[in-house]
Design an enzyme around this catalytic site. Structure first.
Site, mmCIF file in Angstrom:
data_model
loop_
_atom_site.group_PDB
_atom_site.id
_atom_site.type_symbol
_atom_site.label_atom_id
_atom_site.label_comp_id
_atom_site.label_asym_id
_atom_site.label_seq_id
_atom_site.Cartn_x
_atom_site.Cartn_y
_atom_site.Cartn_z
ATOM 1 C CB SER A 78 -0.920 0.009 1.224
ATOM 2 O OG SER A 78 -1.870 -1.018 1.095
ATOM 3 C CB THR A 95 -3.630 4.173 2.107
ATOM 4 O OG1 THR A 95 -3.416 2.762 1.957
ATOM 5 C CG2 THR A 95 -4.369 4.721 0.895
ATOM 6 C CG ASP A 106 -5.110 -4.666 2.652
ATOM 7 O OD1 ASP A 106 -4.715 -5.345 1.683
ATOM 8 O OD2 ASP A 106 -4.417 -4.448 3.664
ATOM 9 C CG HIS A 144 -1.081 -6.733 -1.038
ATOM 10 N ND1 HIS A 144 -0.277 -5.631 -0.818
ATOM 11 C CD2 HIS A 144 -1.897 -6.826 0.044
ATOM 12 C CE1 HIS A 144 -0.612 -5.078 0.346
ATOM 13 N NE2 HIS A 144 -1.583 -5.793 0.883
HETATM 14 MG MG MG Z 1 -4.486 1.427 3.387
HETATM 15 ZN ZN ZN Z 2 -2.584 -5.230 2.591
#
Ligand code: MG
Ligand code: ZN
Length: 335
Positions: free
Chosen positions: A45, A98, A222, A290
């Site tokens: 991320s 993020t 996520d 991921h």
């Molecule tokens: Mg994030």
């Molecule tokens: Zn993640």
């Protein structure tokens, strides 16, 4: 607006489990972006946030620094320099990878105490998220909550009231901490994301002579992927879609706001398998990590057509810069 780990299957599952309906269907233009980082096929991320926010591919773990560790200018910094108001609303810590990619410059995403210092220095006008402990429970003894007050912020947190009970003064910088560490799950009663996203657009638009830039993250889609927990993914996806609805309601009324929804990457190799019904997902997962899949980009409003097509995640920076007319402030980076 970023759904962390929100691949097409996450969207699909949320849609079917929400009566075959999402606010995402309102968007007029759809594209696909390539989420790989500078050298890795599978991004994290931090590298993805850096790519989207600054237009630069970097190494996994980097917070808006390039491969040599040099800071790269972010779209939020350019927007602020152009006189726009800025905001962040997330369901992770506010110092998580993020959001940090939009305001901080650090070599490692795990440096959340250093990232908190960057947030105080960034002067973001409105922010909501968890991670209060990185501000008032620090190893260096600094109390960044006091520093925010000294900088003119109104600050509140979960221990004093629920988000919707806080009176927001739009003429003042605003910070709300939704948890000491990570916020709870939507399924555990967390309901501030749609409200805070709606409050953010209304507050930032008030008295904003040059407009505003807001990043809203559905952070925990996520985490459902990492847990291989389909119910967790679905409830977070539907909660994020409600936030999208709140922002779209504002944009439709306002008529001058570009709304972009994308993901940083897919998580889990999530699939909807045979045996699923209109009420139940029979989920499959290929990994707890991921994956490298392309992720979608949805756009609505002035400049939305820039986001159709297939491109690198770094192109989003240039497209937003163009839509906001910030491109001329930047040299060599936008594409
Ligand atoms: Mg994030
Ligand atoms: Zn993640």
């Amino acid at each position: 607006m970023i759904g962390d780990g929100m691949g097409l299957t996450q969207i699909t599952a949320g849609m079917y489990m929400n009566g075959n309906r999402l606010n995402l269907e309102e968007f007029t233009h759809v594209g696909l972006q390539k989420p790989h980082s500078a050298r890795e096929l599978i991004t994290d991320s931090a590298a993805a946030a850096t790519a989207i926010a600054s237009g630069r591919k970097t190494y996994n773990g980097a917070i808006s620094v390039d491969e040599k560790g040099e800071p790269v200018t972010t779209i939020m910094e350019l927007a602020k320099a152009a006189g726009m108001r800025t905001g962040l609303v997330v369901t992770s810590t506010i110092t998580h990878a993020t959001p940090a990619g939009f305001y901080a410059h650090q070599p490692d995403r795990n440096m959340e105490e250093a990232i908190a210092i960057d947030l105080v220095a960034a002067g973001v006008d409105f922010f909501v998220g968890g991670g209060k402990k990185y501000f008032d429970g620090r190893t260096d003894g600094r109390n960044l909550i006091d520093e925010l007050w000294k900088k003119g912020y109104f600050v509140s947190d979960f221990s004093q009231s629920k988000f919707e009970e806080v009176k927001i003064d739009p003429s003042r910088k605003f910070a709300f901490f939704s948890a000491a560490e990570k916020p709870s799950k939507a399924a555990g009663g967390r309901d501030y994301l749609p409200r805070a996203a709606g409050a953010a657009v209304e507050t930032l638009a008030t008295g904003a002579a040059h407009g505003f830039f807001l990043m809203v993250e559905g952070s925990q889609i996520d985490w459902g992927g990492h847990d291989n927990d389909s119910d967790y993914i679905v409830s977070e996806m539907i909660d994020f879609d409600k936030a999208i609805g709140a922002v779209l309601d504002f944009a439709k009324k306002d008529g001058q706001t570009l709304v972009i929804v994308t993901a940083d990457h897919e998580t889990g190799g999530y699939a909807i398998n045979p045996g699923s019904t209109w009420d139940t997902i029979r989920a499959g997962f290929t990994t707890k990590e991921h994956t490298a899949s392309l992720v979608p980009v949805f756009a609505w409003g002035p400049g939305a057509k820039l986001f159709a097509g297939m491109y690198e995640n770094t192109a989003i920076f240039g497209k937003i810069s163009r839509a906001l007319n910030l491109g001329k402030m930047q040299s060599g980076v936008s594409k």
